[in-house]
Structure formats: C-alpha cells, structure tokens
Design a protein around this motif. Sequence first.
Motif, PDB file in Angstrom:
ATOM      1  N   ASP A   2      53.587  18.736  39.639  1.00  0.00           N
ATOM      2  CA  ASP A   2      52.304  19.196  40.163  1.00  0.00           C
ATOM      3  C   ASP A   2      51.694  18.067  40.974  1.00  0.00           C
ATOM      4  O   ASP A   2      51.530  16.944  40.477  1.00  0.00           O
ATOM      5  CB  ASP A   2      51.388  19.571  38.994  1.00  0.00           C
ATOM      6  N   LEU A   3      51.355  18.352  42.221  1.00  0.00           N
ATOM      7  CA  LEU A   3      50.828  17.293  43.095  1.00  0.00           C
ATOM      8  C   LEU A   3      49.541  16.686  42.548  1.00  0.00           C
ATOM      9  O   LEU A   3      49.271  15.498  42.740  1.00  0.00           O
ATOM     10  CB  LEU A   3      50.626  17.814  44.515  1.00  0.00           C
ATOM     11  N   TRP A   4      48.738  17.489  41.838  1.00  0.00           N
ATOM     12  CA  TRP A   4      47.468  16.998  41.323  1.00  0.00           C
ATOM     13  C   TRP A   4      47.666  16.047  40.147  1.00  0.00           C
ATOM     14  O   TRP A   4      46.760  15.306  39.778  1.00  0.00           O
ATOM     15  CB  TRP A   4      46.566  18.158  40.930  1.00  0.00           C
ATOM     16  N   LYS A   5      48.856  16.075  39.550  1.00  0.00           N
ATOM     17  CA  LYS A   5      49.160  15.178  38.432  1.00  0.00           C
ATOM     18  C   LYS A   5      50.061  14.019  38.862  1.00  0.00           C
ATOM     19  O   LYS A   5      50.506  13.244  38.023  1.00  0.00           O
ATOM     20  CB  LYS A   5      49.819  15.967  37.302  1.00  0.00           C
ATOM     21  N   SER A   6      50.347  13.936  40.141  1.00  0.00           N
ATOM     22  CA  SER A   6      51.230  12.881  40.661  1.00  0.00           C
ATOM     23  C   SER A   6      50.416  11.664  41.081  1.00  0.00           C
ATOM     24  O   SER A   6      49.340  11.795  41.672  1.00  0.00           O
ATOM     25  CB  SER A   6      52.032  13.407  41.859  1.00  0.00           C
ATOM     26  N   ASP A   7      50.950  10.486  40.786  1.00  0.00           N
ATOM     27  CA  ASP A   7      50.297   9.230  41.163  1.00  0.00           C
ATOM     28  C   ASP A   7      50.730   8.843  42.568  1.00  0.00           C
ATOM     29  O   ASP A   7      51.906   8.578  42.819  1.00  0.00           O
ATOM     30  CB  ASP A   7      50.678   8.145  40.158  1.00  0.00           C
ATOM     31  N   SER A  31      39.879  19.154  51.129  1.00  0.00           N
ATOM     32  CA  SER A  31      38.752  18.372  50.643  1.00  0.00           C
ATOM     33  C   SER A  31      39.078  17.724  49.303  1.00  0.00           C
ATOM     34  O   SER A  31      38.819  16.526  49.081  1.00  0.00           O
ATOM     35  CB  SER A  31      37.513  19.267  50.510  1.00  0.00           C
ATOM     36  N   GLN A  32      39.658  18.495  48.382  1.00  0.00           N
ATOM     37  CA  GLN A  32      40.021  17.976  47.067  1.00  0.00           C
ATOM     38  C   GLN A  32      41.120  16.919  47.170  1.00  0.00           C
ATOM     39  O   GLN A  32      41.099  15.899  46.473  1.00  0.00           O
ATOM     40  CB  GLN A  32      40.473  19.134  46.179  1.00  0.00           C
ATOM     41  N   LEU A  33      42.079  17.153  48.071  1.00  0.00           N
ATOM     42  CA  LEU A  33      43.155  16.185  48.257  1.00  0.00           C
ATOM     43  C   LEU A  33      42.629  14.899  48.887  1.00  0.00           C
ATOM     44  O   LEU A  33      43.081  13.797  48.550  1.00  0.00           O
ATOM     45  CB  LEU A  33      44.256  16.792  49.128  1.00  0.00           C
ATOM     46  N   GLU A  34      41.696  15.026  49.788  1.00  0.00           N
ATOM     47  CA  GLU A  34      41.088  13.844  50.405  1.00  0.00           C
ATOM     48  C   GLU A  34      40.459  12.947  49.341  1.00  0.00           C
ATOM     49  O   GLU A  34      40.618  11.717  49.361  1.00  0.00           O
ATOM     50  CB  GLU A  34      40.037  14.279  51.418  1.00  0.00           C
ATOM     51  N   THR A  35      39.757  13.553  48.395  1.00  0.00           N
ATOM     52  CA  THR A  35      39.132  12.785  47.310  1.00  0.00           C
ATOM     53  C   THR A  35      40.187  12.086  46.451  1.00  0.00           C
ATOM     54  O   THR A  35      40.026  10.919  46.079  1.00  0.00           O
ATOM     55  CB  THR A  35      38.276  13.718  46.436  1.00  0.00           C
ATOM     56  N   LYS A  36      41.259  12.791  46.146  1.00  0.00           N
ATOM     57  CA  LYS A  36      42.328  12.212  45.321  1.00  0.00           C
ATOM     58  C   LYS A  36      42.979  11.024  46.022  1.00  0.00           C
ATOM     59  O   LYS A  36      43.167   9.956  45.420  1.00  0.00           O
ATOM     60  CB  LYS A  36      43.380  13.286  45.023  1.00  0.00           C
ATOM     61  N   ASP A  60      56.316  13.171  50.316  1.00  0.00           N
ATOM     62  CA  ASP A  60      55.951  14.433  50.954  1.00  0.00           C
ATOM     63  C   ASP A  60      55.386  15.336  49.870  1.00  0.00           C
ATOM     64  O   ASP A  60      56.092  15.722  48.923  1.00  0.00           O
ATOM     65  CB  ASP A  60      57.186  15.065  51.606  1.00  0.00           C
ATOM     66  N   ILE A  61      54.115  15.675  49.989  1.00  0.00           N
ATOM     67  CA  ILE A  61      53.441  16.503  48.989  1.00  0.00           C
ATOM     68  C   ILE A  61      53.715  17.975  49.290  1.00  0.00           C
ATOM     69  O   ILE A  61      53.332  18.486  50.338  1.00  0.00           O
ATOM     70  CB  ILE A  61      51.920  16.234  48.988  1.00  0.00           C
ATOM     71  N   GLY A  62      54.384  18.644  48.355  1.00  0.00           N
ATOM     72  CA  GLY A  62      54.809  20.017  48.605  1.00  0.00           C
ATOM     73  C   GLY A  62      55.992  19.998  49.550  1.00  0.00           C
ATOM     74  O   GLY A  62      55.926  20.528  50.662  1.00  0.00           O
ATOM     75  N   SER A  63      57.099  19.366  49.106  1.00  0.00           N
ATOM     76  CA  SER A  63      58.208  19.042  50.008  1.00  0.00           C
ATOM     77  C   SER A  63      59.058  20.241  50.426  1.00  0.00           C
ATOM     78  O   SER A  63      59.910  20.103  51.303  1.00  0.00           O
ATOM     79  CB  SER A  63      59.102  17.976  49.366  1.00  0.00           C
ATOM     80  N   GLY A  64      58.870  21.395  49.810  1.00  0.00           N
ATOM     81  CA  GLY A  64      59.572  22.599  50.255  1.00  0.00           C
ATOM     82  C   GLY A  64      61.071  22.447  50.266  1.00  0.00           C
ATOM     83  O   GLY A  64      61.696  22.114  49.262  1.00  0.00           O
ATOM     84  N   ASP A  65      61.679  22.685  51.429  1.00  0.00           N
ATOM     85  CA  ASP A  65      63.140  22.615  51.538  1.00  0.00           C
ATOM     86  C   ASP A  65      63.669  21.192  51.714  1.00  0.00           C
ATOM     87  O   ASP A  65      64.870  20.987  51.873  1.00  0.00           O
ATOM     88  CB  ASP A  65      63.635  23.512  52.667  1.00  0.00           C
ATOM     89  N   GLU A  96      57.474  18.747  44.528  1.00  0.00           N
ATOM     90  CA  GLU A  96      57.522  20.195  44.752  1.00  0.00           C
ATOM     91  C   GLU A  96      57.466  20.923  43.409  1.00  0.00           C
ATOM     92  O   GLU A  96      58.106  20.504  42.443  1.00  0.00           O
ATOM     93  CB  GLU A  96      58.805  20.566  45.508  1.00  0.00           C
ATOM     94  N   LEU A  97      56.697  22.012  43.357  1.00  0.00           N
ATOM     95  CA  LEU A  97      56.528  22.754  42.112  1.00  0.00           C
ATOM     96  C   LEU A  97      57.610  23.814  41.914  1.00  0.00           C
ATOM     97  O   LEU A  97      57.906  24.197  40.788  1.00  0.00           O
ATOM     98  CB  LEU A  97      55.142  23.407  42.087  1.00  0.00           C
ATOM     99  N   ASN A  98      58.201  24.277  42.998  1.00  0.00           N
ATOM    100  CA  ASN A  98      59.220  25.333  42.924  1.00  0.00           C
ATOM    101  C   ASN A  98      60.572  24.715  42.576  1.00  0.00           C
ATOM    102  O   ASN A  98      61.152  23.983  43.379  1.00  0.00           O
ATOM    103  CB  ASN A  98      59.288  26.066  44.266  1.00  0.00           C
ATOM    104  N   ARG A  99      61.099  25.024  41.395  1.00  0.00           N
ATOM    105  CA  ARG A  99      62.341  24.390  40.934  1.00  0.00           C
ATOM    106  C   ARG A  99      63.522  24.729  41.834  1.00  0.00           C
ATOM    107  O   ARG A  99      64.408  23.906  42.029  1.00  0.00           O
ATOM    108  CB  ARG A  99      62.640  24.796  39.478  1.00  0.00           C
ATOM    109  N   TRP A 100      63.562  25.942  42.387  1.00  0.00           N
ATOM    110  CA  TRP A 100      64.691  26.326  43.245  1.00  0.00           C
ATOM    111  C   TRP A 100      64.700  25.517  44.531  1.00  0.00           C
ATOM    112  O   TRP A 100      65.762  25.146  45.032  1.00  0.00           O
ATOM    113  CB  TRP A 100      64.641  27.820  43.548  1.00  0.00           C
ATOM    114  N   LEU A 101      63.516  25.232  45.076  1.00  0.00           N
ATOM    115  CA  LEU A 101      63.437  24.394  46.274  1.00  0.00           C
ATOM    116  C   LEU A 101      63.812  22.946  45.963  1.00  0.00           C
ATOM    117  O   LEU A 101      64.401  22.255  46.797  1.00  0.00           O
ATOM    118  CB  LEU A 101      62.031  24.459  46.873  1.00  0.00           C
TER     119      LEU A 101
END
Length: 241
Positions: A175-180, A197-202, A124-129, A147-152
């Motif tokens: 960081d999702l952009w640095k994740s394989d 659009s950028q995520l589609e390319t990745k 899950d990209i940006g997994s939040g809670d 997830e980038l937010n350490r508290w989440l």
Amino acid sequence: MVECREIVDTVKQEAALAGLGDTTAEANMPNIVLDEDGKVCDVCTDMQAEFAKNPGGRPPKRAGLIIAALIGGTGLAITSICVPFVLPALRKVCLPYVPATTIQLANVSRALQGRTGSGPSLVDIGSGDGRIVIQAARSGFVAHGVELNRWLVYYSRWSAWREGVRGQATFARQDLWKSDMSKYDNVVIFGVEQMMSQLETKLEKELVEGSVVVACRFKFPTWKPVKEIGAGVDTVWRYQR
C-alpha cells in the motif's frame, strides 16, 4: 378416493422402470382409477393420464453437466483474476491501472535527466506493469515499484527478468500510504486528481532535501514545478524538494 400424491409417485416409478421414451410402457399404463367403493374417479384418472404424458422430464445428461462445470469454473477463474483490478475502485482514493503511453514514458525519462549519479534510487508509486521501473533500471537507477495488484507485481517481476534487469528493478505488493518514501532520491507517480493533495503532504514529510518528484497526468496542488514537459494527458511535472 385415491390420494393424488400416490398417483404421481406410481406413474413416475412405472415410467422410470419402463423408460421415458418407451411408447409401449405408456400404452400399458392404467387409464382408469377406481376409488375405494369401486367407482371411477374422473379427477384421479385425468391426473394419471396427464402425468403419464409428462412424468417430470429426462434427467440431465453427463455431457451437459460437464459443460456446465467447465463454464462455471472458467467464470470463477476469470473473476479471481479480475477482482484485483476492480477492488481499487472500491477504495476511498482510487488509483486504477492505466498503462503509460510511449510519449509519457519518454517524458518521464526527460524529466529524470541528470539524476543518474552514484547509485541513485527511484520508486514508482503504483508501478502497474513495471515499465517505468524497468526503464529507470536501464538508465542506471536502482528502481523499485510499489503496487497493490499482485498480478501486476508478478508480471512486472517477470518482465524485469526477461529484460535482464532483475537486480536493478524490484517490485513489492504494498500500500503506497504505508510505504516509507524517505529512502528514495527520486519518485514517480501516475496519480489521480483526488489523491494528489494527500500524497503531497506525505511526500513533504518523508522526502529528504534534494529529492526529485515526477508527477504524470495530474500535478500537485501547491508545489511549484521546476519543469513541465509535454502537453495534455502526456504532461509530466518535475518538482525539486
């Protein structure tokens, strides 16, 4: 003529020794100031009388200082907690934390039906809670949240432990952009329009053939979904690579 600064200092010293609230001390203060020639200095006398009435105010009480310190400390603590939630908004592509609705969770489950084969992996990209990851773990996936937010991340790990799926649901501050993404068979993303659009390319470069991508709230600009579930903000799209 007597220097005005000397008058101020003299009055303050006398007030400090006698007590600011002592009316007797005020009465005993000299009312007339003479210069070096023994003549009355009206200006200095008036200044001395004025400072005798208001020598600078009372010093702050200890209770007031304690209250101010508590308020300041509380404000600092709140700021330190809120900063991680605000910082994503300062990025070029913002992926804010917006909790998924119950309907969205149900639609994601429907979009992933038939994908729980032999040890399926999901991210899950940006997994939040962490609710998507935990829900997927319950369904048989080996699920991971980025997830980038350490508290989440901390909250999600605690939730996974509480729900008894800590072994199947993991979370990382990354960081999702640095994740394989190549090691995952299934990808879920609650994205924003500016990043699709950028995520589609990745994902086009990294995902293996047969992978499934479930997009929520916003669809990819050029990919054609094989299934659309829900309506409005609860819509999810399933894509087959």
